[in-house]
Design an enzyme around this catalytic site. Structure first.
Site: not given
Lengths: 324, 324
Positions: B136, B188
């Protein structure tokens, strides 16, 4: 004359103390205690809408129904009762007003649960909570249900929402509670004003992670998870400065084996949860040592989370020494 | 040569999409989907520390291990493996990158669960989550576990704390999920920057009441309570403006019978929960009608919450049309 289906016999009511603002669960989580509790006797009268309050203690609380916590709750309830009835209520408070363990809620909850018993159980627990919040309004100016809900439902309760009121009973494993009430005054209004209106999103996320963990821990019966989740990064850091020796009480309680705990309600009482009775008594001893050393008067209570809430006994029953 | 106890046989891995930031449970609650999913094949090699990434799709993702999500996760895992081994990984992404349903987490979680299978199940799920968060970090710069945790544990997961990482599996009843992925880009970083750093305490209390209600509703199997608790007063009002037709999708989904839902991850996908399959398909139809009318391309998926997370199949297995 009472309506023919009603009995003039009196009942005895045991109305327990409660812990609201359970650590991370500020304003949403509460639970009922087994001790201390108020003892009330109550009977129906044929005087429509008339409520007679008799205090059997030394607290000099108001007896005028609209200014008395139990009276205001009963006045709200009577608006939903078509029959020609009133109530006579005697109250012997075992829970000191201003202690932070739901003294006013006990009187209000005890009164409406007692009334519902005398009237043949016509109201739901949620309706009884609504009536009883009128008692809280007399005590603190706010119709909050934080203490009323666990007093009426017993056990642990989550107030998911206040408008509309949504009370969720939370199953919990056997938990022992140690409460210390240092004999100082913390005004609820001061405890409210000291809080900031805004909080960091980061802290709010930590808090709702802990609320989720605490609910899951209670429902799974996972004591370790309960302990890890008993963390409050928002309210306790601010309010605990109003309570002398708070940091020492918390640290020594954890050292004695408590799972965790914090301020009860808006204080000054502090509660700690333990998984067994021996630990709960060690925690009480640690609390006593701290306040004795500080020269501050106090009471301690050791009990379990009370699964039943307000209890009704026949009038002739002797109130047991340990009632729950 | 591989160590003698290891097999050179390949395995097939099905790595599912996930929904993070479940409405009120921003940053703490997520769940695994049954569809869509990535398909990966993976085998051990005797080249110590060497990871070979082969992409079997059209997304042109990096193949250099330190810059590839699966590769970075495997590099982290290999630091805890003393044997002389490496991995060869083929990835066919079924989850479009940037969709908001855990595309990068699927690759990272699939890789570490596959590696753990090939190495004889030596790591705990919590350890696998830690390794996968390095994937991630490659994708978004942050080692978050919001999607990794449900991908590895399956079902619904609560991340009570990130430091230390504390993942709580939350039992849940059968729930159907409808996801719509409008083919637009929400960065994001934009979704993060738009959030305020401070929130009203009043709103935070509403939010943690709902988190408590949602956990209790899931664990009790109380669909009505789940529905009432699916309310986000903090993140959704801010972030939903980045997603075209969000308000219409939500309103029409509820009208079609959904329990509730919201933004998946940081968007642009939107998810809705339903208690039965027919309702989930009606919700999908409502979503399709809205985006068709708006002239925006989209995909919809109907599945259940996936209780298993990443699944391992023998290499020779045919990947089933509906894999979970």
């Amino acid at each position: 004359m009472l309506p023919p289906s009603f009995s003039p016999d009196a009942i005895t009511i045991l109305a327990p103390g409660t812990v609201a603002n359970v650590v991370c669960g500020f304003d949403v989580l509460g639970f009922a205690l087994s001790q201390p509790y108020d003892t009330m006797t109550m009977r129906l009268t044929a005087q429509r809408g008339i409520i007679i309050i008799i205090n059997r203690d030394d607290y000099n609380l108001p007896t005028e129904p609209a200014r008395n916590v139990a009276g205001a709750a009963l006045l709200a309830l009577l608006k939903a009762v078509p029959e020609e009835v009133g109530f006579e209520v005697e109250i012997a408070k075992g829970i000191k007003p201003g202690s932070g363990i739901g003294s006013s809620a006990a009187s209000a909850a005890g009164a409406v649960v007692g009334a519902n018993h005398l009237l043949g159980h016509r109201f739901s627990p949620a309706e009884l909570v609504e009536f009883a919040t009128y008692g809280e309004e007399v005590a603190s100016g706010v119709r909050h249900a934080d203490n009323i809900a666990p007093a009426i439902y017993g056990g642990v309760t989550l107030i998911r929402s206040t408008t509309p009121l949504d009370i969720i009973p939370i199953p919990a494993p056997l938990l022992y509670v140690t409460v210390v009430h240092p004999q100082i005054e913390v005004k609820t209004s001061d405890a409210r004003e000291i809080l900031k209106k805004e909080v960091l999103l980061r802290d709010a996320i930590t808090q709702w992670g802990n609320v989720g963990g605490l609910i899951a821990g209670l429902m799974k019966g996972d004591y370790d998870l309960i302990g890890r989740s008993l963390e409050d990064v928002i309210i306790e850091p601010v309010r605990s400065i109003l309570i002398p020796c708070f940091a020492a009480v918390k640290a020594q309680s954890l050292a004695a084996g408590a799972l965790g705990g914090g301020i009860s309600g808006s204080g000054p009482s502090i509660f700690m949860l333990s998984r067994d009775e021996a630990t709960a008594h060690r925690v009480a001893a640690a609390m006593r040592a701290i306040y004795t050393g500080a020269g501050i008067d106090f009471h301690t209570y050791v009990s379990t989370i009370n699964p039943d809430g307000v209890r009704i006994l026949p009038a002739a029953a002797t109130v047991p020494a340990v009632a729950f």
